[in-house]
Design a protein around this motif. Structure first.
Motif, PDB file in Angstrom:
ATOM      1  N   ARG A   1       0.826  -1.208   0.000  1.00 18.55           N
ATOM      2  CA  ARG A   1       0.000   0.000   0.000  1.00 18.55           C
ATOM      3  C   ARG A   1       0.860   1.258   0.000  1.00 18.55           C
ATOM      4  NH1 ARG A   1      -4.736  -1.576  -1.651  1.00 18.55           N
ATOM      5  NH2 ARG A   1      -5.757  -3.070  -0.340  1.00 18.55           N
TER       6      ARG A   1
ATOM      7  N   ASN B   1      -2.198  -2.140  -5.367  1.00 17.21           N
ATOM      8  CA  ASN B   1      -3.423  -2.778  -4.925  1.00 17.21           C
ATOM      9  C   ASN B   1      -3.237  -4.287  -5.090  1.00 17.21           C
ATOM     10  OD1 ASN B   1      -5.988  -3.553  -4.316  1.00 17.21           O
ATOM     11  ND2 ASN B   1      -6.944  -2.627  -6.115  1.00 17.21           N
TER      12      ASN B   1
ATOM     13  N   ARG C   1      -0.763   2.293 -12.818  1.00 15.95           N
ATOM     14  CA  ARG C   1      -1.986   1.813 -12.176  1.00 15.95           C
ATOM     15  C   ARG C   1      -1.984   0.302 -12.318  1.00 15.95           C
ATOM     16  NH1 ARG C   1      -6.827   4.820 -14.787  1.00 15.95           N
ATOM     17  NH2 ARG C   1      -5.722   4.184 -16.632  1.00 15.95           N
TER      18      ARG C   1
ATOM     19  N   ALA D   1      -3.169  -3.660 -10.352  1.00 18.07           N
ATOM     20  CA  ALA D   1      -3.889  -4.429  -9.345  1.00 18.07           C
ATOM     21  C   ALA D   1      -3.516  -5.887  -9.515  1.00 18.07           C
ATOM     22  CB  ALA D   1      -5.396  -4.238  -9.517  1.00 18.07           C
TER      23      ALA D   1
END
Length: 178
Positions: free
Chosen positions: A10, A15, A34, A36
């Motif tokens: 984090r 993520n 970005r 995940a």
């Protein structure tokens, strides 16, 4: 390769799902994009985000060995995917095919800018249950279908049908699995 304690994900802006394990190399290179990652992944790879809007998404229960994922737009990897070592996945051409348009690339890099106007970019998708062998290169715009296998040292320039086995440079189908 040592793994990073999950509480640091984090802090690095990652993520990551429960049980995901990322190598230090992955965390260091993942800070500017970005991204995940699903639950219970084991990731030893490097991430390069060549534009701010670039994203890399990896499903649950995936393994990626010491490989390199390079995104200017989007790389999506499904669930239960195994990616071996020395695999390169790139969603763009990196440079214009016209030498006049790429003549200033190095000077632009030194200034921290890049003109993406005439560079081919298309997302890469690897669907669930695929297996990518070692030394594979997957180029822009490719979708690798569910359950497909890509043999070692193949260069994938076109979509791979679900449940097929492809090998070679360029990769060609040699078998269909049930």
């Amino acid at each position: 390769m040592p793994f990073v304690p999950p509480f640091l994900y984090r802090l690095a802006g990652i993520n990551a799902g429960v049980g995901a394990k990322l190598s230090i190399q992955a965390v260091r290179s993942a800070r500017k994009g970005r991204h995940a990652f699903g639950e219970d992944c084991v990731l030893h790879c490097r991430f390069s985000f060549d534009r701010r809007e670039a994203q890399i998404t990896i499903g649950r229960d995936c393994f990626i060995g010491k490989s390199h994922l390079v995104a200017a737009q989007r790389i999506t990897i499904g669930n239960d995917v195994v990616v071996s070592w020395d695999v390169t996945i790139v969603d763009h051409n990196s440079h214009s095919l016209d030498w006049k348009q790429r003549a200033k690339d190095v000077a632009d890099w030194r200034r921290g800018k890049k003109d993406w106007t005439d560079i081919g970019i298309a997302p890469v998708t690897i669907e669930d249950n695929a297996w990518i062998g070692m030394g594979v290169t997957i180029l822009k715009g490719v979708t690798i279908g569910k359950g497909a296998v890509v043999g070692a040292a193949s260069v994938v320039t076109r979509d791979v049908a679900p449940f097929s086995v492809v090998v070679g440079n360029p990769a060609r189908s040699i078998k269909r699995k049930d």
